[in-house]
Enzyme design. Structure first.
Site, mmCIF file in Angstrom:
data_model
loop_
_atom_site.group_PDB
_atom_site.id
_atom_site.type_symbol
_atom_site.label_atom_id
_atom_site.label_comp_id
_atom_site.label_asym_id
_atom_site.label_seq_id
_atom_site.Cartn_x
_atom_site.Cartn_y
_atom_site.Cartn_z
ATOM 1 C CB THR A 95 -67.410 56.417 -56.821
ATOM 2 O OG1 THR A 95 -67.867 56.520 -58.171
ATOM 3 C CG2 THR A 95 -68.175 57.393 -55.946
ATOM 4 C CD GLN A 203 -63.320 56.254 -68.991
ATOM 5 O OE1 GLN A 203 -62.992 55.420 -69.851
ATOM 6 N NE2 GLN A 203 -64.515 56.232 -68.420
ATOM 7 C CB THR A 259 -65.018 41.272 -45.231
ATOM 8 O OG1 THR A 259 -65.213 41.329 -43.820
ATOM 9 C CG2 THR A 259 -64.648 39.868 -45.671
ATOM 10 C CB CYS A 345 -71.566 59.879 -64.132
ATOM 11 S SG CYS A 345 -70.739 58.318 -63.937
HETATM 12 N N1 PMP Z 1 -63.855 58.522 -62.857
HETATM 13 C C1 PMP Z 1 -64.095 58.404 -64.172
HETATM 14 C C2 PMP Z 1 -63.295 59.228 -65.136
HETATM 15 C C3 PMP Z 1 -65.086 57.542 -64.630
HETATM 16 O O1 PMP Z 1 -65.329 57.437 -65.929
HETATM 17 C C4 PMP Z 1 -65.809 56.787 -63.684
HETATM 18 C C5 PMP Z 1 -66.913 55.852 -64.128
HETATM 19 N N2 PMP Z 1 -67.933 56.482 -64.825
HETATM 20 C C6 PMP Z 1 -65.521 56.950 -62.327
HETATM 21 C C7 PMP Z 1 -64.528 57.831 -61.950
HETATM 22 C C8 PMP Z 1 -66.266 56.189 -61.254
HETATM 23 O O2 PMP Z 1 -65.903 54.839 -61.300
HETATM 24 P P1 PMP Z 1 -66.763 53.717 -60.541
HETATM 25 O O3 PMP Z 1 -67.906 53.407 -61.444
HETATM 26 O O4 PMP Z 1 -65.810 52.573 -60.402
HETATM 27 O O5 PMP Z 1 -67.167 54.256 -59.231
#
Ligand code: PMP
Length: 403
Positions: A95, A203, A259, A345
């Protein structure tokens, strides 16, 4: 799955100890949402927390020891990605990596060149971020078309490309359907037109080859590859032109301050090292599981895959006619199987209907009867056979009533 406390929460509901035992025997088919951290990864992280807690910026022996661990982990990631020219930064997850890449692009936007092309099936950490910059007037966002097979429509893409496009954001592998996007072709077109190409490779890591030549930047997340949560990486091709999102104490050569969380970094590095050694074996294993799934559903006309071609075997988006996926997920849960209704998500969005399947043109009714089964190294063919048997039982019992 172990827990230190007597009771714990899932989706805000207190699960008492008794039910926790049921969960410990669960067949986990939600590896695209997150994977269980590898045992060696957990042990290494614990060792770091206990014995190597120094700040990697400190000049005493404990700081130096942490710095060595940091450098070693970075090397493990670089080895997996096989990258020589660009740089890799540690972030708090994909993210943040996506946010950082988009911020970096936004700093290059000019009045004449601020149009960006985005696929509508990107992760929310891309879609929400570009939309925020658009509202602030920094970007003009143009959405790309997706075909019914889950692939980006390249004719539409080519028609939208011109010299005024600043950047393209397209993921390597979709998290809901497992469809591999035509990133080589996209990269060629971007290069020809001097367009910045950022790719969410979350992915794809360990599943398809990462080639740094294709991208200006790319995002990764440790918890999708048997590493810890809360850490990811951002590949950047041209460090000298990178505008950092997070500034402060100047860690990571000033490109991402804060950090460094050495235990997370070490866990991620080790997960990458193990992936490099085992990725082919893991891929074959997922292919075997996918075959077992295909065998299992071959005589069930009420089940179809929502994306059949150009997919990684790990992610399967499935439509079960006549049964709502929320009902199915609950029934599976009772039988000790964890699946996902879509991506973890999108379960936070209000409508709770997959925007990925919507973009592919599926009806709302079909989407509500679709779910994701994602395989990992801990699954077995007999787990898949058991799930297929349940498909039939559930369809027979709830097929009509489930709606
Ligand atoms: N991009 C994709 C395609 C994801 O599947 C995810 C996780 N659901 C993320 C971004 C976000 O990753 P993170 O959980 O490390 O923030």
């Amino acid at each position: 799955m172990h827990s230190l406390s007597r009771d714990y929460f899932v989706n805000g509901i207190l699960i008492p100890l008794l039910e926790k035992r049921v969960m410990m025997r669960m067949i986990y088919f939600d590896n695209a949402a997150t994977t269980e951290a590898d045992k060696d990864v957990r042990l290494a992280m614990t060792e770091v927390m206990v014995n190597h807690f120094g700040n990697a910026s400190s000049l005493h022996a404990m700081g130096i020891s942490s710095k060595k661990l940091l450098d070693n982990a970075k090397e493990q990631i670089v080895q997996l990605l096989n990258c020589n020219s660009g740089d890799v930064l540690f972030t708090s997850g994909a993210t943040e990596s996506n946010n950082a890449a988009i911020f970096n692009v936004s700093m290059r936007a000019t009045v004449g060149k601020r149009r960006i092309l985005v696929s509508p099936i990107e992760h929310p950490s891309v879609l929400e971020t570009v939309s925020m910059y658009e509202k602030r007037g920094l970007f003009e966002v143009e959405m790309l078309a997706v075909r019914s097979d889950g692939l980006l429509d390249m004719e539409d893409f080519k028609a939208k490309v011109n010299k005024n496009i600043l950047a393209v954001f397209v993921m390597a592998v979709n998290n809901e359907t497992g469809v591999i996007q035509p990133i080589c072709e996209i990269s060629d077109i971007c290069k020809e037109n001097d367009i910045y190409f950022h790719c969410d490779f979350v992915q794809g890591l360990g599943k398809i080859e990462f080639s740094e030549a294709l991208f200006d930047s790319a995002s990764f997340s440790a918890h999708k590859v048997y590493g810890p949560k809360g850490i990811g990486a951002l590949y950047i091709k041209n460090v000298s032109q990178f505008y950092p999102l997070i500034v402060g104490g100047g860690q990571q050569r000033g490109l991402r301050s804060g950090t460094e969380a050495i235990e997370l970094v070490v866990g991620f590095g080790l997960a990458c090292k193990q992936l490099k050694t085992n990725q082919e074996r893991y891929y074959e294993h997922a292919t075997d599981l996918k075959r077992a799934l295909e065998r299992g559903i071959s005589e069930m006309p009420f089940i179809n895959l929502n994306a059949e071609y150009n997919t990684i075997p790990h992610i399967n988006n499935i439509y079960i006619e006549g049964v709502r996926s929320d009902v199915l997920a609950l029934l599976f849960q009772q039988q000790g199987i964890a699946i996902s209704q879509g991506s973890a998500c999108s379960s936070n969005n209000e409508k709770n209907v997959s925007y990925v399947l919507s973009a592919m043109g599926f009806s709302e009714q079909r989407i509500r009867s679709s779910f994701r089964v994602s395989f990992g190294k801990g699954n077995t063919s007999s787990d898949v056979e058991y799930m297929c048997k349940l498909f039939r039982d559930i369809h027979n019992k709830y097929g009509i009533k489930g709606r």
